[in-house]
Motif scaffolding. Sequence first.
Motif, PDB file in Angstrom:
ATOM      1  N   TRP A  92       0.795  -1.223   0.000  1.00  0.00           N
ATOM      2  CA  TRP A  92       0.000   0.000   0.000  1.00  0.00           C
ATOM      3  C   TRP A  92       0.829   1.275   0.000  1.00  0.00           C
ATOM      4  CZ3 TRP A  92       1.117   3.003   4.100  1.00  0.00           C
ATOM      5  CH2 TRP A  92       1.315   2.449   5.361  1.00  0.00           C
ATOM      6  N   HIS A  93       2.095   1.202   0.429  1.00  0.00           N
ATOM      7  CA  HIS A  93       2.886   2.438   0.492  1.00  0.00           C
ATOM      8  C   HIS A  93       3.190   2.990  -0.897  1.00  0.00           C
ATOM      9  CE1 HIS A  93       7.129   1.771  -0.798  1.00  0.00           C
ATOM     10  NE2 HIS A  93       6.757   0.511  -0.723  1.00  0.00           N
ATOM     11  N   LYS A  94       3.010   2.176  -1.933  1.00  0.00           N
ATOM     12  CA  LYS A  94       3.277   2.633  -3.301  1.00  0.00           C
ATOM     13  C   LYS A  94       2.259   3.677  -3.745  1.00  0.00           C
ATOM     14  CE  LYS A  94       5.198  -1.901  -4.502  1.00  0.00           C
ATOM     15  NZ  LYS A  94       4.991  -3.142  -5.299  1.00  0.00           N
ATOM     16  N   THR A  95       1.031   3.562  -3.266  1.00  0.00           N
ATOM     17  CA  THR A  95       0.002   4.547  -3.626  1.00  0.00           C
ATOM     18  C   THR A  95      -0.253   5.556  -2.518  1.00  0.00           C
ATOM     19  OG1 THR A  95      -1.730   3.024  -2.843  1.00  0.00           O
ATOM     20  CG2 THR A  95      -1.182   2.972  -5.200  1.00  0.00           C
ATOM     21  N   MET A 105       2.183   7.165   9.386  1.00  0.00           N
ATOM     22  CA  MET A 105       0.941   7.902   9.174  1.00  0.00           C
ATOM     23  C   MET A 105       0.850   8.377   7.728  1.00  0.00           C
ATOM     24  SD  MET A 105      -0.360   7.916  12.294  1.00  0.00           S
ATOM     25  CE  MET A 105      -1.440   9.303  12.631  1.00  0.00           C
ATOM     26  N   CYS A 106      -0.331   8.197   7.130  1.00  0.00           N
ATOM     27  CA  CYS A 106      -0.597   8.641   5.763  1.00  0.00           C
ATOM     28  C   CYS A 106      -1.497   9.877   5.794  1.00  0.00           C
ATOM     29  CB  CYS A 106      -1.278   7.550   4.953  1.00  0.00           C
ATOM     30  SG  CYS A 106      -0.341   6.023   4.769  1.00  0.00           S
ATOM     31  N   THR A 107      -1.353  10.721   4.776  1.00  0.00           N
ATOM     32  CA  THR A 107      -2.161  11.933   4.683  1.00  0.00           C
ATOM     33  C   THR A 107      -3.476  11.661   3.966  1.00  0.00           C
ATOM     34  OG1 THR A 107      -0.250  13.414   4.709  1.00  0.00           O
ATOM     35  CG2 THR A 107      -2.257  14.267   3.712  1.00  0.00           C
ATOM     36  N   TRP A 108      -4.558  12.187   4.558  1.00  0.00           N
ATOM     37  CA  TRP A 108      -5.905  12.078   3.991  1.00  0.00           C
ATOM     38  C   TRP A 108      -6.546  13.452   4.015  1.00  0.00           C
ATOM     39  CZ3 TRP A 108      -6.183   7.252   2.225  1.00  0.00           C
ATOM     40  CH2 TRP A 108      -5.331   6.308   2.831  1.00  0.00           C
ATOM     41  N   THR A 109      -7.655  13.580   3.355  1.00  0.00           N
ATOM     42  CA  THR A 109      -8.369  14.850   3.388  1.00  0.00           C
ATOM     43  C   THR A 109      -9.836  14.604   3.685  1.00  0.00           C
ATOM     44  OG1 THR A 109      -8.595  16.973   2.236  1.00  0.00           O
ATOM     45  CG2 THR A 109      -9.024  14.976   0.938  1.00  0.00           C
ATOM     46  N   ASN A 110     -10.570  15.670   3.944  1.00  0.00           N
ATOM     47  CA  ASN A 110     -12.025  15.616   4.028  1.00  0.00           C
ATOM     48  C   ASN A 110     -12.561  16.511   2.913  1.00  0.00           C
ATOM     49  OD1 ASN A 110     -12.934  13.882   6.214  1.00  0.00           O
ATOM     50  ND2 ASN A 110     -11.839  15.284   7.568  1.00  0.00           N
ATOM     51  N   ARG A 111     -12.877  15.893   1.812  1.00  0.00           N
ATOM     52  CA  ARG A 111     -13.382  16.606   0.621  1.00  0.00           C
ATOM     53  C   ARG A 111     -14.888  16.389   0.553  1.00  0.00           C
ATOM     54  NH1 ARG A 111     -10.623  14.064  -2.588  1.00  0.00           N
ATOM     55  NH2 ARG A 111      -8.888  15.534  -2.827  1.00  0.00           N
ATOM     56  N   SER A 125      -9.778   5.929  -1.067  1.00  0.00           N
ATOM     57  CA  SER A 125      -8.805   6.483  -2.007  1.00  0.00           C
ATOM     58  C   SER A 125      -8.660   5.542  -3.184  1.00  0.00           C
ATOM     59  CB  SER A 125      -7.441   6.669  -1.315  1.00  0.00           C
ATOM     60  OG  SER A 125      -6.788   5.414  -1.134  1.00  0.00           O
ATOM     61  N   VAL A 126      -8.000   6.003  -4.243  1.00  0.00           N
ATOM     62  CA  VAL A 126      -7.764   5.123  -5.389  1.00  0.00           C
ATOM     63  C   VAL A 126      -6.865   3.956  -4.996  1.00  0.00           C
ATOM     64  CG1 VAL A 126      -8.140   6.962  -7.079  1.00  0.00           C
ATOM     65  CG2 VAL A 126      -5.813   6.498  -6.263  1.00  0.00           C
ATOM     66  N   GLY A 127      -6.097   4.109  -3.934  1.00  0.00           N
ATOM     67  CA  GLY A 127      -5.264   3.017  -3.445  1.00  0.00           C
ATOM     68  C   GLY A 127      -6.048   1.874  -2.852  1.00  0.00           C
ATOM     69  N   HIS A 128      -7.343   2.073  -2.621  1.00  0.00           N
ATOM     70  CA  HIS A 128      -8.202   1.047  -2.025  1.00  0.00           C
ATOM     71  C   HIS A 128      -9.062   0.307  -3.045  1.00  0.00           C
ATOM     72  CE1 HIS A 128      -7.346   3.436   1.640  1.00  0.00           C
ATOM     73  NE2 HIS A 128      -7.631   2.340   2.307  1.00  0.00           N
TER      74      HIS A 128
END
Length: 278
Positions: A27-30, A38-44, A210-213
């Motif tokens: 998963w770290h590739k995407t 910790m990975c960065t996410w947003t609330n869009r 995310s698109v990674g999922h």
Amino acid sequence: MQLYTIETQNFKLDGGAMFGVVPKSIWHKTNPADANNMCTWTNRLLLIEDGAKLILIDTGLGDKQSEKFFGHYYIHGDNSIDKSLAKYGFNREDITDVILTHLHFDHCGGAIVREGEKLRPSFTKANYWSNAEHWNWATNPNPREKASFLEENIKPIQESGQLKFVEKEKNPFGPDIQIRYAHGHTESMMLPQIKYKDKTILYMADLLPSVGHIPLPYVMGYDVRPLTTIEERKNYWEEIVDQEYILFLEHDAVNACCTLQHTEKGIRLKDSFQLSDI
């Protein structure tokens, strides 16, 4: 009808929790992680202007929690609901309806503001929409989700008299906005589906963070029924490809919208783009 992207805060969550049983080496590739994993996410969020209605889907984290609380999530970025609304000539008083996909704190925290010792709705003229099944689930939380269902985000909605329930046999939003459901992440999460410019846009909430999922087994560790999530994703993904839906991504820090396609490895990303590109 007109649609607007409402950008709010960025935050961080543990990459392992966000990808469940999928190893970091994949998963770290995407979704690259920092030194603390910790990975960065947003609330869009999505704003729908449809005649006299101005409908906001979800409200982000808000800002009423303590500094200690927000310290766990590394809040960053300059975006906010108010700045994003002002960009399009709106303010909070213009919102007529708030659809809460579910009541986890990162989706409904901004529904309530704190004024001194009092808590009140952020959107004073809006109906707040949940559904009876999810409301009962959230107000009688199981031990797994209890830390995500915060009373200060939920109880004041009901106390204000602004709470409404979507009924599955009725549609309060008109013919171009349909409410779909998913039950793997949490009970009766709502997925608004919108007809827009001869296209269909599906608001993914936490069914697709995310698109990674996109691969079916890439299910968050937060999901209460992961096998149900996989089955729901399988069914939705087939429909999405066959009907050429556009997906609106709430948490992907880079990609706002995407489409899917069949490949030799299964259903995967086709294109990613901004809502304004539609």
